[in-house]
Scaffold this motif. Structure first.
Motif, PDB file in Angstrom:
ATOM      1  N   ALA A 133      90.640 -29.356 -36.811  1.00  0.00           N
ATOM      2  CA  ALA A 133      91.290 -29.790 -35.567  1.00  0.00           C
ATOM      3  C   ALA A 133      91.674 -28.579 -34.726  1.00  0.00           C
ATOM      4  O   ALA A 133      91.791 -28.673 -33.505  1.00  0.00           O
ATOM      5  CB  ALA A 133      92.525 -30.627 -35.878  1.00  0.00           C
ATOM      6  N   ALA A 134      91.873 -27.432 -35.381  1.00  0.00           N
ATOM      7  CA  ALA A 134      92.246 -26.226 -34.640  1.00  0.00           C
ATOM      8  C   ALA A 134      91.044 -25.590 -33.955  1.00  0.00           C
ATOM      9  O   ALA A 134      91.212 -24.794 -33.040  1.00  0.00           O
ATOM     10  CB  ALA A 134      92.920 -25.228 -35.574  1.00  0.00           C
ATOM     11  N   PHE A 135      89.828 -25.940 -34.414  1.00  0.00           N
ATOM     12  CA  PHE A 135      88.640 -25.295 -33.832  1.00  0.00           C
ATOM     13  C   PHE A 135      88.554 -25.450 -32.315  1.00  0.00           C
ATOM     14  O   PHE A 135      88.473 -24.463 -31.590  1.00  0.00           O
ATOM     15  CB  PHE A 135      87.349 -25.840 -34.473  1.00  0.00           C
ATOM     16  N   PRO A 136      88.549 -26.716 -31.817  1.00  0.00           N
ATOM     17  CA  PRO A 136      88.414 -26.850 -30.357  1.00  0.00           C
ATOM     18  C   PRO A 136      89.549 -26.156 -29.625  1.00  0.00           C
ATOM     19  O   PRO A 136      89.345 -25.560 -28.567  1.00  0.00           O
ATOM     20  CB  PRO A 136      88.419 -28.357 -30.119  1.00  0.00           C
ATOM     21  N   LEU A 137      90.735 -26.214 -30.224  1.00  0.00           N
ATOM     22  CA  LEU A 137      91.881 -25.593 -29.572  1.00  0.00           C
ATOM     23  C   LEU A 137      91.657 -24.094 -29.445  1.00  0.00           C
ATOM     24  O   LEU A 137      91.999 -23.485 -28.438  1.00  0.00           O
ATOM     25  CB  LEU A 137      93.138 -25.861 -30.403  1.00  0.00           C
ATOM     26  N   LEU A 138      91.054 -23.504 -30.476  1.00  0.00           N
ATOM     27  CA  LEU A 138      90.828 -22.060 -30.436  1.00  0.00           C
ATOM     28  C   LEU A 138      89.566 -21.721 -29.663  1.00  0.00           C
ATOM     29  O   LEU A 138      89.569 -20.947 -28.731  1.00  0.00           O
ATOM     30  CB  LEU A 138      90.708 -21.509 -31.861  1.00  0.00           C
ATOM     31  N   ARG A 139      88.464 -22.350 -30.061  1.00  0.00           N
ATOM     32  CA  ARG A 139      87.178 -21.876 -29.588  1.00  0.00           C
ATOM     33  C   ARG A 139      86.835 -22.352 -28.172  1.00  0.00           C
ATOM     34  O   ARG A 139      86.223 -21.626 -27.404  1.00  0.00           O
ATOM     35  CB  ARG A 139      86.081 -22.296 -30.577  1.00  0.00           C
ATOM     36  N   SER A 140      87.251 -23.574 -27.825  1.00  0.00           N
ATOM     37  CA  SER A 140      86.835 -24.104 -26.522  1.00  0.00           C
ATOM     38  C   SER A 140      87.604 -23.494 -25.370  1.00  0.00           C
ATOM     39  O   SER A 140      87.247 -23.679 -24.220  1.00  0.00           O
ATOM     40  CB  SER A 140      87.022 -25.624 -26.482  1.00  0.00           C
ATOM     41  N   LEU A 141      88.688 -22.784 -25.689  1.00  0.00           N
ATOM     42  CA  LEU A 141      89.551 -22.324 -24.608  1.00  0.00           C
ATOM     43  C   LEU A 141      88.897 -21.255 -23.746  1.00  0.00           C
ATOM     44  O   LEU A 141      89.234 -21.091 -22.583  1.00  0.00           O
ATOM     45  CB  LEU A 141      90.866 -21.799 -25.184  1.00  0.00           C
ATOM     46  N   GLY A 142      88.001 -20.485 -24.305  1.00  0.00           N
ATOM     47  CA  GLY A 142      87.394 -19.448 -23.487  1.00  0.00           C
ATOM     48  C   GLY A 142      86.194 -18.849 -24.169  1.00  0.00           C
ATOM     49  O   GLY A 142      85.962 -19.094 -25.353  1.00  0.00           O
ATOM     50  N   PRO A 143      85.419 -18.061 -23.415  1.00  0.00           N
ATOM     51  CA  PRO A 143      84.277 -17.380 -24.020  1.00  0.00           C
ATOM     52  C   PRO A 143      84.764 -16.260 -24.937  1.00  0.00           C
ATOM     53  O   PRO A 143      85.913 -15.832 -24.837  1.00  0.00           O
ATOM     54  CB  PRO A 143      83.542 -16.810 -22.806  1.00  0.00           C
ATOM     55  N   LEU A 144      83.927 -15.809 -25.849  1.00  0.00           N
ATOM     56  CA  LEU A 144      84.298 -14.668 -26.678  1.00  0.00           C
ATOM     57  C   LEU A 144      84.189 -13.400 -25.835  1.00  0.00           C
ATOM     58  O   LEU A 144      83.348 -13.316 -24.947  1.00  0.00           O
ATOM     59  CB  LEU A 144      83.361 -14.579 -27.890  1.00  0.00           C
ATOM     60  N   PRO A 145      85.041 -12.433 -26.116  1.00  0.00           N
ATOM     61  CA  PRO A 145      85.027 -11.222 -25.290  1.00  0.00           C
ATOM     62  C   PRO A 145      83.685 -10.490 -25.378  1.00  0.00           C
ATOM     63  O   PRO A 145      83.180  -9.982 -24.375  1.00  0.00           O
ATOM     64  CB  PRO A 145      86.146 -10.372 -25.873  1.00  0.00           C
ATOM     65  N   LYS A 146      83.091 -10.458 -26.576  1.00  0.00           N
ATOM     66  CA  LYS A 146      81.843  -9.729 -26.814  1.00  0.00           C
ATOM     67  C   LYS A 146      81.871  -8.361 -26.124  1.00  0.00           C
ATOM     68  O   LYS A 146      82.803  -7.603 -26.277  1.00  0.00           O
ATOM     69  CB  LYS A 146      80.655 -10.561 -26.352  1.00  0.00           C
ATOM     70  N   GLY A 147      80.846  -8.053 -25.324  1.00  0.00           N
ATOM     71  CA  GLY A 147      80.812  -6.710 -24.736  1.00  0.00           C
ATOM     72  C   GLY A 147      81.406  -6.634 -23.348  1.00  0.00           C
ATOM     73  O   GLY A 147      81.380  -5.581 -22.713  1.00  0.00           O
ATOM     74  N   THR A 148      81.953  -7.775 -22.863  1.00  0.00           N
ATOM     75  CA  THR A 148      82.321  -7.824 -21.450  1.00  0.00           C
ATOM     76  C   THR A 148      83.384  -6.802 -21.070  1.00  0.00           C
ATOM     77  O   THR A 148      83.454  -6.391 -19.918  1.00  0.00           O
ATOM     78  CB  THR A 148      82.840  -9.218 -21.066  1.00  0.00           C
ATOM     79  N   LEU A 149      84.193  -6.398 -22.046  1.00  0.00           N
ATOM     80  CA  LEU A 149      85.244  -5.451 -21.706  1.00  0.00           C
ATOM     81  C   LEU A 149      84.720  -4.019 -21.648  1.00  0.00           C
ATOM     82  O   LEU A 149      85.422  -3.114 -21.238  1.00  0.00           O
ATOM     83  CB  LEU A 149      86.391  -5.555 -22.714  1.00  0.00           C
ATOM     84  N   PHE A 150      83.471  -3.834 -22.111  1.00  0.00           N
ATOM     85  CA  PHE A 150      82.930  -2.475 -22.177  1.00  0.00           C
ATOM     86  C   PHE A 150      82.123  -2.104 -20.943  1.00  0.00           C
ATOM     87  O   PHE A 150      81.811  -0.955 -20.733  1.00  0.00           O
ATOM     88  CB  PHE A 150      82.066  -2.316 -23.436  1.00  0.00           C
ATOM     89  N   HIS A 151      81.723  -3.118 -20.174  1.00  0.00           N
ATOM     90  CA  HIS A 151      80.854  -2.826 -19.041  1.00  0.00           C
ATOM     91  C   HIS A 151      81.431  -3.384 -17.758  1.00  0.00           C
ATOM     92  O   HIS A 151      82.185  -4.343 -17.762  1.00  0.00           O
ATOM     93  CB  HIS A 151      79.464  -3.444 -19.262  1.00  0.00           C
TER      94      HIS A 151
END
Lengths: 507, 312
Positions: B142-160
């Motif tokens: 039940a915690a999955f959607p609450l955690l995962r659906s909230l936003g995209p994963l950061p991945k490399g976006t903070l590096f570029h």
């Protein structure tokens, strides 16, 4: 006809229609016994017991004004071309949230008053909670059996601060947007999960538009609901455990002395609700707060000078300013300690210590007794000194949130103000502790200071002999008479019946 | 059954004579206080009336607040004064009853929990385990959607960022910055062309470009070509908490962050010289193309903005 009317009246019993209503309700709900006990409930009188009432009533004002604001606010971060009536913005790109906030302030009749009252009530709400909590702390009101209510209270304070921050972020103006940027970076600074935390709260990289509806539903629904629930629990526990009171004539651990709920307290407290609402309305009328139409729409690349958050965020901002840049880099990972320590670790430790303080104190003093009589702050010098030094620490951090303004004002360099604040934050608690403790101990010895000295009357007899005798005590001081139980029945003064005693009936 | 009555709290029904001192008002001159309160109530009433007038006729925000605020305040003071000075002065007392139940009642509760728990639930261990397991798994998923659906994963976006090799520097309206646009000692906020209108372009790509005297530029190793004609460009995101580093002190050649007063040298690779910022502002390598426009040689060499766990 007159006879039958009188007969009908007699048939209703001595309390008429009111009595009949009470009978009907009591048959179904059983309200009479509890209801009357509640009306007789005793509220001790002391000015400091009013602080919690300020918090309660400013929350009422917050709810009332907040409902008004939701009727006009558009919780959307979508950028729109402003077509409203505020000329300086016309044709510019603004978010729907900002546009609706400006319009409700300037063009909805009473809107600006409601928004300013809402903001003022929030500042008063958090302020009165903090002062109320200090009252409870310094008088030892949190001691057994009231640890649970202390816990509820501390959580209410944290929720109030959180909701305040969410609320002033919603208009999406330049000042609050800068605060959001800082909040985002603070989330990022959390070790291991920081970036995920920030991305999930904001729905991606900063700023995005997802946060507006999210913060809105948190601010107007979820957190207020939790606050309402905890507030109900806070008051229910207060009724169940009854009030604490200061020691005094006739006041013991086994009783409560004061004025009854109905009608004395209900008049005073309802009047006080009106006073709090009235003062908030006057502040909203005459004292400008957060003029968002002057700040402009938040744009990530814009900023203004001397930006500061609402006062209750001040200590965090101040600590962030004076913290040395101790970024920790090792094993391919970064912990920005210059952010994590002041904005995550410190408030975490502070609020947790405050929360468990009753248990800590019980453990150290081994005092496991029930306490219904309050202590004067001076009575418990150690506790007061600890509280005062923590206050000094946080207060110095609060002052540090205006280093730039102080430097300007004193015509000195920012550097010297910063160094001075670093020194002050470190030494303030250590200087405060012994001073506060000394003051408490000195004050304990002043218990009789100000008490009237006995007057000696010296008389000379006709024989020339001098006689000295204590003069009769002057009858100009207020003597409180012995407290009585709230009388259920008032009998006429002329009545000669001797039924003034207490009669106990089994229910 | 006689014992049943003893456990009930008796409710005291008391009487007092109307001339009992406890029932007298606190005020020494009640008539005068009553007159005072009456005046407050009348004034409050007038204020509420004026609020109606202010709302329908004047409609200025301060008149609404002044009238309703004064009205509420006056009525409130009157009510408090009524409660304090005209009502029975007391003092009244109420007994404090022990909160705790009797020892027998406590034992009964413990016993009920323990025995019913052990006998009625505990003896069906397998069922209990299945139920606990099921609810546990439910709690996790039940915690999955609450955690995962909230936003995209950061991945490399903070590096570029959106800066690329050859990106034009443009201002907010999309106008390219030419080498003759800035005088020595001027500053501009720029974005990579094509991103000046985007969320990410505004929040992440923002760069300050400052033109300083070429003789002032301190050239660091590996950055020899980064500042043509005295044009230096730095990420505008403070390395402390990401505020825009928006204050340029020309005399001192420093950039100042208005949020927490971090200071960076303009001529020397934006080294942090004061305040809580831990790192220099990342520098954007520039070049001037044949037409005289400022362009970037590449993206930043390091992530912009404040520190985070994966930054390294």
């Amino acid at each position: 006809m007159a006879m039958t009317k009188r007969k009908q009246k007699a048939a209703l019993g001595p309390y008429g229609k009111l009595g009949q209503t009470i009978n009907e309700l009591d048959e179904r709900l059983g309200i009479a016994k509890g209801g009357r006990t509640f009306m007789d409930k005793i509220f001790p009188d002391h000015w400091s017991f009013m602080l919690g009432e300020i918090a309660l009533y400013s929350f009422v004002v917050l709810l009332a004004t907040g409902i008004f604001l939701t009727l006009y606010f558009v919780p959307s971060g979508e950028m729109v071309t402003y077509k409203g009536a505020f000329a300086p913005l016309f044709g510019t790109k603004v978010s729907a949230a900002y546009a609706s906030s400006v319009d409700l302030s300037l063009f909805v009749r009473g809107g600006l008053l409601m928004r300013q009252m809402h903001h003022w009530a929030c500042d008063i709400f958090v302020g009165s909670i903090v002062v109320h909590m200090m009252r409870v702390f310094f008088t030892g009101a949190f001691r057994k059996p009231r640890e649970t209510n202390w816990l509820v209270g501390v959580n209410l304070m944290i929720l109030a601060i959180t909701n305040g921050f969410l609320g002033y972020s919603l208009p999406d103006d330049l000042v609050s947007g800068t605060g959001l940027r800082i909040a985002y970076s603070i989330m990022e600074s959390v070790p291991v999960v920081g970036t995920y935390l920030a991305f999930f709260v904001f729905g991606g990289n900063f700023p995005g538009t997802a946060w507006v509806p999210r913060f809105f539903v948190l601010h107007v629904l979820l957190i207020p609901l939790i606050i309402l629930g905890l507030l109900g629990g806070h008051l229910a526990l207060l009724v169940r455990q009854k009030h604490t009171q200061f020691p005094g004539p006739g006041r013991t651990e086994r009783n409560v002395v004061g004025s009854p709920m109905f009608p004395v307290f209900i008049f005073k407290t309802t009047g006080f609700l009106f006073i709090v609402a009235g003062v908030t309305a006057l502040l909203g009328a005459f004292t400008q707060i957060n003029p968002i139409w002057q700040f402009g729409q938040y744009e990530a690349a814009r900023i203004s000078y001397a930006v500061q958050p609402d006062w209750y965020m001040g200590f965090l901002d101040g600590f962030l300013r004076i913290m040395p840049s101790w970024e920790f880099v090792a094993f391919g990972h970064t912990i920005p300690l210059e952010v994590t320590i002041p904005a995550v670790i410190f408030p975490g430790i502070l609020f947790n210590i405050i929360m468990v303080w009753p248990m800590l104190e019980r453990k150290f003093t081994k005092d496991n007794d029930m306490h219904h009589l309050l202590e004067r702050p001076r009575d418990n010098a150690t506790r007061t000194a600890i509280g005062a030094s923590v206050f000094a620490l946080v207060f110095m951090m609060f002052i540090a949130s205006s280093t730039d303004v102080i430097a300007n004002y004193l015509h000195t360099t920012l550097n010297s103000v910063l160094v001075a604040m670093r020194v002050l934050v470190v030494i303030a608690p250590f200087v405060t502790y012994p001073i506060a403790k000394r003051i408490c101990i000195e004050m304990q010895n002043w218990e009789k200071a100000g008490a009237r000295k006995t007057v000696n009357l010296v008389t000379r007899t006709a024989d020339g002999e001098y006689l000295s005798a204590a003069a009769p005590e002057a009858d100009d001081t207020h003597h409180e008479s012995e407290a009585i139980a709230v009388p259920t029945f008032l009998v006429e003064a002329a009545s000669t019946s001797a039924s003034t005693g207490v009669r106990t009936v089994e229910r | 059954m006689a014992n049943a009555h003893e456990t009930e709290t008796p409710v005291s029904i008391t009487t007092a004579r109307a001339d009992d001192p406890h029932m007298q008002p606190l005020a020494q001159n009640p008539a005068r206080v009553e007159a005072f309160i009456a005046i407050l109530f009348v004034l409050g009433l007038i204020c509420f009336g004026l609020f109606g007038y202010a709302y329908w006729v004047i409609a200025k925000p301060w008149t609404l607040g002044a009238t309703i605020g004064s009205g509420l305040f006056l009525i409130g003071v009157g009510m408090v004064a009524w409660g304090k000075y005209l009502m029975p002065r007391g003092p009244f007392v109420e007994e404090r009853h022990a909160l705790a139940s009797t020892a027998a009642e406590r034992d009964a509760m413990s016993d009920a929990l323990q025995n019913r728990g052990a006998r009625l639930i505990g003896r069906r261990k397998a069922l209990g385990g299945l139920l606990g397991g099921g609810l546990g798994v439910f709690g996790i998923v039940a915690a999955f959607p609450l955690l995962r659906s909230l936003g995209p994963l950061p991945k490399g976006t903070l590096f570029h960022t959106d800066w690329r090799k050859g990106s034009y520097l443009v201002d907010q309206s999309g106008r390219r910055v030419h080498q003759d646009d800035l005088l020595v000692g001027s500053i501009a906020t720029v974005y990579p062309e094509g991103f000046e209108d985007t969320d990410n372009g505004q929040a992440v790509d923002q760069v300050v470009v400052i033109r300083i005297s070429t003789t002032d530029v301190v050239t660091r190793k590996g950055r020899e070509t980064w500042a043509p004609k005295g044009y230096v460009a730095y990420s505008k995101l403070c390395t402390h908490l990401g505020c825009p580093v928006g204050l340029y002190e020309q005399q001192m050649q420093t950039l100042v962050c208005p949020c927490h007063q971090s200071m960076f040298t303009v001529n020397d690779g934006a080294q942090q010289i004061f305040g809580p910022a831990p790192r220099p502002l990342p520098q954007l390598p520039l070049y001037i193309d044949a037409e005289g426009y400022l362009r970037s040689q590449s993206d930043f060499a390091e992530p912009v903005g404040p520190g985070f766990w994966e930054r390294g």
